[in-house]
Design a protein around this motif. Sequence first.
Motif, short mmCIF file in Angstrom:
data_model
loop_
_atom_site.label_atom_id
_atom_site.label_comp_id
_atom_site.label_asym_id
_atom_site.label_seq_id
_atom_site.Cartn_x
_atom_site.Cartn_y
_atom_site.Cartn_z
N ASP A 28 44.85 34.63 37.64
CA ASP A 28 44.81 35.84 38.47
C ASP A 28 46.06 36.66 38.20
O ASP A 28 46.98 36.72 39.02
CB ASP A 28 44.71 35.47 39.95
N CYS A 29 46.09 37.29 37.04
CA CYS A 29 47.27 38.07 36.66
C CYS A 29 47.41 39.35 37.48
O CYS A 29 48.46 39.99 37.46
CB CYS A 29 47.21 38.41 35.17
N SER A 30 46.36 39.73 38.20
CA SER A 30 46.46 40.94 39.02
C SER A 30 47.48 40.78 40.14
O SER A 30 48.03 41.76 40.64
CB SER A 30 45.09 41.28 39.62
N SER A 31 47.75 39.53 40.51
CA SER A 31 48.72 39.29 41.57
C SER A 31 50.11 39.00 41.02
O SER A 31 51.04 38.72 41.78
CB SER A 31 48.26 38.09 42.42
N VAL A 32 50.26 39.08 39.69
CA VAL A 32 51.54 38.79 39.05
C VAL A 32 52.19 40.11 38.64
O VAL A 32 51.56 40.94 37.97
CB VAL A 32 51.34 37.88 37.81
N THR A 33 53.42 40.30 39.04
CA THR A 33 54.10 41.57 38.76
C THR A 33 54.63 41.65 37.34
O THR A 33 54.93 42.74 36.86
CB THR A 33 55.27 41.76 39.74
#
Length: 203
Positions: A28-33
């Motif tokens: 879930d890279c969408s939650s990784v800045t």
Amino acid sequence: MSHLLVVVLLFFSSFCSVSSHQYYVSDDCSSVTHTLCHFFSEYAGDMSRYNNSIFYFIGTSDINDDVNMTAVRNVTLHGLDQACLISSRSDRRSILIYNSSHVVFSNMSIYNLGVIAQSSNNITITNTLFNGTKAIMTWISIKLNNAFDVKVSSLVFIYYDVVITYEPLAVCSTELPHYSLILANVTSLTHNYFSLYIHHGTS
């Protein structure tokens, strides 16, 4: 002519290697800045391109293929907040380490994923849970064959086989390998098997 050769060599080197040394891994890279975040499958096919790199695992990473770590140097897989590295679709997938050095696994929770290290040195596994899970009812293996200078500490095993084997080297070497094997604070909770085999040559 010499200047042209230098330019060509520099271009070839930059094309074949990766300049950055820190990568973030998550399903879930969408939650990784962080910008350099991908599924682990983006890297796992050929990790020799990522020498001198640290992979930070965030959350869950689902692994459905073998992880190829052939001829890698100075590669660390580190979990942030005890991240999970999971093989959920198959109990026959493994991290394959061959002819590599200075490979580190730390702060991970690894489920149903084997580790096979052969003809490698300076392998460190620390602060990690290996869980084969009772539901699968099969034993996943950690196999170290001629893996020299191995450090294993603060590990928990559940439904895992651990097999460590040293065999005579196929060819003579001018530099003797360091046979150091350190096991510290290793906990075996349920149905595990540990074995150590040392085969001496005739000379």
